[in-house]
Motif scaffolding. Structure first.
Motif, PDB file in Angstrom:
ATOM      1  N   ARG A  67     -10.248  15.129 -10.324  1.00 13.57           N
ATOM      2  CA  ARG A  67     -11.548  14.870 -10.065  1.00 13.57           C
ATOM      3  C   ARG A  67     -11.731  14.406  -8.387  1.00 13.57           C
ATOM      4  O   ARG A  67     -11.180  13.768  -8.018  1.00 13.57           O
ATOM      5  N   THR A  68     -12.826  15.279  -8.023  1.00 13.79           N
ATOM      6  CA  THR A  68     -13.129  14.809  -6.623  1.00 13.79           C
ATOM      7  C   THR A  68     -14.462  14.367  -6.538  1.00 13.79           C
ATOM      8  O   THR A  68     -15.547  14.841  -6.867  1.00 13.79           O
ATOM      9  N   ASP A  69     -14.697  13.128  -5.918  1.00  7.71           N
ATOM     10  CA  ASP A  69     -15.852  12.492  -5.973  1.00  7.71           C
ATOM     11  C   ASP A  69     -16.453  12.392  -4.238  1.00  7.71           C
ATOM     12  O   ASP A  69     -15.574  11.980  -3.595  1.00  7.71           O
ATOM     13  N   TRP A  70     -17.535  12.547  -3.959  1.00  4.51           N
ATOM     14  CA  TRP A  70     -18.244  12.314  -2.845  1.00  4.51           C
ATOM     15  C   TRP A  70     -19.150  11.102  -2.993  1.00  4.51           C
ATOM     16  O   TRP A  70     -19.909  10.858  -3.910  1.00  4.51           O
ATOM     17  N   GLU A  71     -18.707  10.164  -1.951  1.00  2.00           N
ATOM     18  CA  GLU A  71     -19.266   8.849  -1.994  1.00  2.00           C
ATOM     19  C   GLU A  71     -20.571   8.574  -1.220  1.00  2.00           C
ATOM     20  O   GLU A  71     -21.573   8.024  -1.617  1.00  2.00           O
ATOM     21  N   LYS A  75     -17.375   9.146   4.722  1.00  2.00           N
ATOM     22  CA  LYS A  75     -16.181   8.911   3.908  1.00  2.00           C
ATOM     23  C   LYS A  75     -15.509  10.126   3.677  1.00  2.00           C
ATOM     24  O   LYS A  75     -16.104  11.063   3.224  1.00  2.00           O
ATOM     25  N   LYS A  76     -14.380   9.888   3.413  1.00  2.00           N
ATOM     26  CA  LYS A  76     -13.529  10.875   2.750  1.00  2.00           C
ATOM     27  C   LYS A  76     -13.899  11.106   1.416  1.00  2.00           C
ATOM     28  O   LYS A  76     -14.226  10.330   0.782  1.00  2.00           O
ATOM     29  N   LEU A  77     -13.617  12.480   0.848  1.00  2.00           N
ATOM     30  CA  LEU A  77     -13.654  12.602  -0.404  1.00  2.00           C
ATOM     31  C   LEU A  77     -12.580  11.845  -1.350  1.00  2.00           C
ATOM     32  O   LEU A  77     -11.670  11.752  -0.573  1.00  2.00           O
ATOM     33  N   ARG A  78     -13.196  11.263  -2.442  1.00  2.15           N
ATOM     34  CA  ARG A  78     -12.199  10.485  -3.273  1.00  2.15           C
ATOM     35  C   ARG A  78     -11.667  11.537  -4.510  1.00  2.15           C
ATOM     36  O   ARG A  78     -12.455  11.929  -5.032  1.00  2.15           O
ATOM     37  N   LYS A  79     -10.331  11.472  -4.405  1.00  8.22           N
ATOM     38  CA  LYS A  79      -9.636  12.315  -5.385  1.00  8.22           C
ATOM     39  C   LYS A  79      -8.991  11.532  -6.523  1.00  8.22           C
ATOM     40  O   LYS A  79      -8.217  10.255  -5.732  1.00  8.22           O
TER      41      LYS A  79
END
Length: 404
Positions: A67-71, A75-79
């Motif tokens: 799962r890849t989230d944008w916060e 910020k870097k994408l959170r995986k």
């Protein structure tokens, strides 16, 4: 056994049966090996791998669901791995780790299965990952909406806060620094004389007078793990349950600093007794420093405000006196371009006209004056602009007071 569809088939099972099904299938697939199963938020294998604590190879015959989230911008994408079968190499041991996620009530939860040659190896790996991930390093641990999240950006912003650029009475500034440096440096003395090694402190005073900046500077200087609590409220847990979670986590991170801003808005008649039990009950809070702020001490119960061993240090942040106002104005003036600076005479005039101004109002004064000066193309002196803006802010202050 169909390895390729292993996770897919598990998801077709009822939630209450998935754990048993996967465990049994793994035991049949790896006879003679140990299989341990669990669900723990501290088992963050993704972070453990990114830090180089182990290496892994994805099982090629299994589809890996990440799962890849944008916060937010910048910020870097959170995986985060949701479903996967991983081959992990850790301290010379080759392990299989199966990760499967599904909805459990209102939450999406990830479960893990660790397969190793021996049960001890599997348990040691599990324990090592959890312990490593539970440590707070170069980040602030923020509690909000019922859970903790590590915040590196907040940590980096706090690194710019120092006592050198903080304007306060020298006695207060030195006392705050000395009290906590001595506390953390003298654990052996506390233990020698059987004195509980814990501390609570209240920063008291009207808003905008340096309490938050002092907290930041202190956290920066002490270099201890910091837990910052935004609120004890959440949708799915009671405030008492969240208090228990917070103090349990703080004890794990000890020695550490636990920050509660605007304590009077967090504690009320419904949760006060539970809070006091966590703060000063049966559970030892060894190495725990609780730093709380309040703009309204009159709203706090005497059991919090006056009871010894709870908040045994109180620091009062009064409105800045003439000396502090002059120091603040001088500090601001030093950072301005030459043609925008106020004269010494103008600074003294502003000091006289800003009685009862907080540091927050002084900051607002400079910001609005700078904007006004730029808007007019630099016409007139900064002295006159500052004095004009002082009158405008004074009028706003008086209107606010009259409304109260």
């Amino acid at each position: 056994m169909d390895i390729e569809n292993f996770i897919k088939e598990a998801h077709y099972k009822p939630n209450d049966y998935i754990g048993y099904h996967v465990g049994r299938e793994l035991a049949e697939l790896h006879p003679g090996k140990a299989v341990i199963h669990g669900r723990n938020g501290y088992f963050d294998l993704d972070a453990f791998v990114r830090a180089g604590q182990c290496s892994l190879v994805e099982h090629r015959s299994v589809f890996h669901h990440v799962r890849t989230d944008w916060e937010e911008a910048g910020k870097k994408l959170r995986k985060k791995t949701e479903n996967s079968w991983l081959n992990v190499l850790w301290q010379g041991h080759l392990l299989d780790v199966v990760l499967i996620s599904w909805n459990d009530g209102c939450y999406r939860r990830r479960y893990h299965w660790i397969v190793a040659e021996e049960n001890q190896i599997a348990e040691d790996f599990f324990r090592t990952v959890c312990e490593w991930c539970s440590e707070v390093r170069a980040e602030i641990l923020v509690f909000h909406d019922g859970y903790f999240q590590k915040d590196k950006d907040l940590f980096n912003s706090i690194k710019t806060a120092t006592f050198e650029n903080l304007v306060l009475p020298d006695s207060l500034k030195q006392q705050v620094q000395n009290d906590f440096q001595q506390f953390f440096n003298n654990r052996h003395i506390y233990e020698r004389y059987s004195i509980p090694w814990k501390r609570g402190a209240l920063l008291i005073g009207p808003p905008g007078n340096g309490k938050t900046h002092t907290l930041k500077a202190l956290i920066n200087q002490l270099e201890k793990p910091c837990l910052y609590i935004r609120s004890f409220k959440s949708e799915d847990e009671t405030e008492q349950e969240n208090m228990s979670t917070v103090f349990k986590r703080a004890r794990m991170a000890s020695p550490c600093v636990l920050v509660l801003e605007d304590l009077d808005s967090m504690i009320d008649g419904n949760n006060q007794s539970f809070f006091l039990n966590e703060l000063d009950g049966f559970q030892p809070n060894t190495g725990l420093v609780v730093l709380a702020t309040t703009n309204h001490p009159e709203r706090l119960d005497a059991s919090i405000l006056d009871r010894p061993s709870r908040f045994d240090r109180k620091y009062y942040f009064e409105l800045p006196r003439e000396a502090e106002r002059l120091a603040y104005i001088t500090k601001w003036n030093r950072d301005l371009q030459m043609d925008m600076r106020v004269t010494e005479r103008g600074a003294r005039e502003v000091v006289k006209e800003t009685k009862d101004f907080s540091f927050a109002y002084l900051k607002e004064l400079f910001v609005t004056a700078m904007v006004q000066w730029v808007t007019t193309g630099g016409e007139g002196s900064m002295d006159s602009v500052l004095l004009s803006q002082t009158k405008a802010l004074r009028s706003q202050m008086n209107q606010s007071v009259s409304k109260e």
